[in-house]
Design a protein around this motif. Sequence first.
Motif, short mmCIF file in Angstrom:
data_model
loop_
_atom_site.label_atom_id
_atom_site.label_comp_id
_atom_site.label_asym_id
_atom_site.label_seq_id
_atom_site.Cartn_x
_atom_site.Cartn_y
_atom_site.Cartn_z
N CYS A 217 0.80 -1.23 0.00
CA CYS A 217 0.00 0.00 0.00
C CYS A 217 0.83 1.28 0.00
CB CYS A 217 -0.95 0.00 1.20
SG CYS A 217 -2.43 -1.02 0.92
N LEU A 218 1.97 1.25 0.65
CA LEU A 218 2.84 2.44 0.69
C LEU A 218 4.21 2.10 0.12
CD1 LEU A 218 1.89 3.95 4.17
CD2 LEU A 218 1.13 4.70 1.91
N SER A 219 4.21 1.34 -0.96
CA SER A 219 5.46 0.96 -1.61
C SER A 219 5.64 1.73 -2.91
CB SER A 219 5.46 -0.55 -1.90
OG SER A 219 4.42 -0.87 -2.83
N ALA A 220 6.83 1.64 -3.49
CA ALA A 220 7.07 2.29 -4.79
C ALA A 220 6.21 1.60 -5.85
CB ALA A 220 8.54 2.18 -5.15
N PRO A 221 5.45 2.36 -6.65
CA PRO A 221 4.52 1.77 -7.62
C PRO A 221 5.23 1.19 -8.85
CG PRO A 221 4.46 4.15 -7.80
CD PRO A 221 5.38 3.84 -6.65
N ILE A 222 6.02 0.15 -8.64
CA ILE A 222 6.74 -0.52 -9.72
C ILE A 222 6.11 -1.88 -9.95
CG2 ILE A 222 8.98 -1.36 -10.52
CD1 ILE A 222 10.28 0.67 -8.61
N ASN A 223 5.39 -2.02 -11.05
CA ASN A 223 4.61 -3.24 -11.30
C ASN A 223 5.45 -4.28 -12.05
OD1 ASN A 223 2.45 -4.95 -11.20
ND2 ASN A 223 1.23 -3.88 -12.73
N LEU A 224 6.51 -4.74 -11.40
CA LEU A 224 7.38 -5.78 -11.94
C LEU A 224 7.58 -6.86 -10.89
CD1 LEU A 224 10.15 -3.57 -13.65
CD2 LEU A 224 8.35 -4.88 -14.81
N PRO A 225 7.73 -8.13 -11.30
CA PRO A 225 7.93 -9.21 -10.33
C PRO A 225 9.08 -8.91 -9.39
CG PRO A 225 7.56 -10.11 -12.53
CD PRO A 225 7.69 -8.63 -12.70
N GLY A 226 8.87 -9.21 -8.12
CA GLY A 226 9.91 -8.97 -7.12
C GLY A 226 9.67 -7.72 -6.30
N PHE A 227 8.79 -6.83 -6.79
CA PHE A 227 8.48 -5.60 -6.05
C PHE A 227 7.18 -5.77 -5.27
CE2 PHE A 227 11.34 -4.13 -9.33
CZ PHE A 227 12.10 -3.15 -8.69
N ALA A 228 7.13 -5.12 -4.11
CA ALA A 228 5.97 -5.27 -3.21
C ALA A 228 4.67 -4.83 -3.88
CB ALA A 228 6.20 -4.46 -1.92
N TYR A 229 4.75 -3.79 -4.70
CA TYR A 229 3.55 -3.28 -5.39
C TYR A 229 2.97 -4.33 -6.33
CZ TYR A 229 0.79 -0.37 -8.62
OH TYR A 229 -0.21 0.15 -9.39
N HIS A 230 3.83 -5.01 -7.05
CA HIS A 230 3.39 -6.06 -7.99
C HIS A 230 2.71 -7.20 -7.24
CE1 HIS A 230 3.54 -8.66 -11.56
NE2 HIS A 230 3.96 -9.62 -10.75
N THR A 231 3.34 -7.64 -6.13
CA THR A 231 2.76 -8.71 -5.32
C THR A 231 1.42 -8.28 -4.73
OG1 THR A 231 4.99 -9.45 -4.71
CG2 THR A 231 3.18 -10.24 -3.35
#
Length: 375
Positions: A217-231
């Motif tokens: 919810c408060l992570s960097a909005p990077i929609n790539l595997p391995g990033f919290a936002y993507h998960t």
Amino acid sequence: MAEIFVTFWPLFVSSLLFIVLLVKFLVYKKNGSNTTEKCKLPPGGRGWPIVGDSFSWYNAVASSHPPSFVEKQVERFGKIFSCSLFGKRAVVSADPMFNRFVMQNEGKLFQSCYPKSFRDLVGKNGVITAQGEHQRKLHSIASNLMRLDKLNSQFLQDVQIVMRQIFTNLHDKQVILLQDVCRKIAINLMVNQLLGVSSESEVNEITQLFSDFVDGCLSAPINLPGFAYHTAMKARESIISKINSSIKIHRQQSSPAIGNGVLRRLLEEESLPDDAVADFIINLLFAGNETTAKTMLFAVYFLTQCPTAMKQLLDEQQSLRSQRSSIDGEMLQWKDYKAMPFTQCVIDETLRLAGIAIWLMREAKEDVQYEGNFL
């Protein structure tokens, strides 16, 4: 020819990226200069070009001490300072008087505003992120669904069932992490109340999905595997899929197949499209789970710091228990809860002392002047 293209491809990409960043940097400096000329912001730094202070803010949020970013800036610039977050200039306040001014002018001079990652995850139809008339409508629906006369008949019994299930799985002399137990109690209760789900396997699955959801919810909005936002986005899709399945079952069978949760009442009593219903449930799940778990955690912490209050609380509850000894095993009723005034005082004092939300984000709807600074 193909070999030459492959050879120079990395250089071409690097050059293009450099040009884009250079243009963005020049635009950033130009806009920053124009902004400075137009208005005087509170003292503060700009951080790195383009990204500003965003990485420092994200690192603080992900750490064991989220307020660390604000504390460092307060030491340098004072309780009200400016910085650069999420590609925009922002004013951060740790000043109680100014914070009160902002909250008193909610909807007039200021409106809610959240980072992209948060907006994407909670959805455009959520109570938290909606604005204006749409927000008032959703708040009205939430208040109607959570009215005391609709909750006190079943809610107190559900709380006790969840508590007994959790404590049954604990063993004598077992070392437990109180925060984990509080979160487990809260998510079990919220899933039961909102979705009508009581199966342990279903609850555990939703619990894991929701944990991934909250982490993004408060992570960097990077929609790539391995990033919290993507998960987190994947977790959101799975949660919505479960909500939509419950909606489909209810509409087809026209029966209490999804239990006695808020979702069933929402479908029966309100007229919202299915996507709005899903966002609405996710918002309630997020807000209710986080605040409930933290309140329980703080209550236990404060009681351990005040033995007198702990003793008075236990005496009140033991007294009620002795009065009900003849009907041991029966669930507590609403009248029993109302017969524990000191317990209610403990709850009220916990809410007063504990900072459940460590910050709120607001956006100025127009230029606002405060103590010589423009916001």
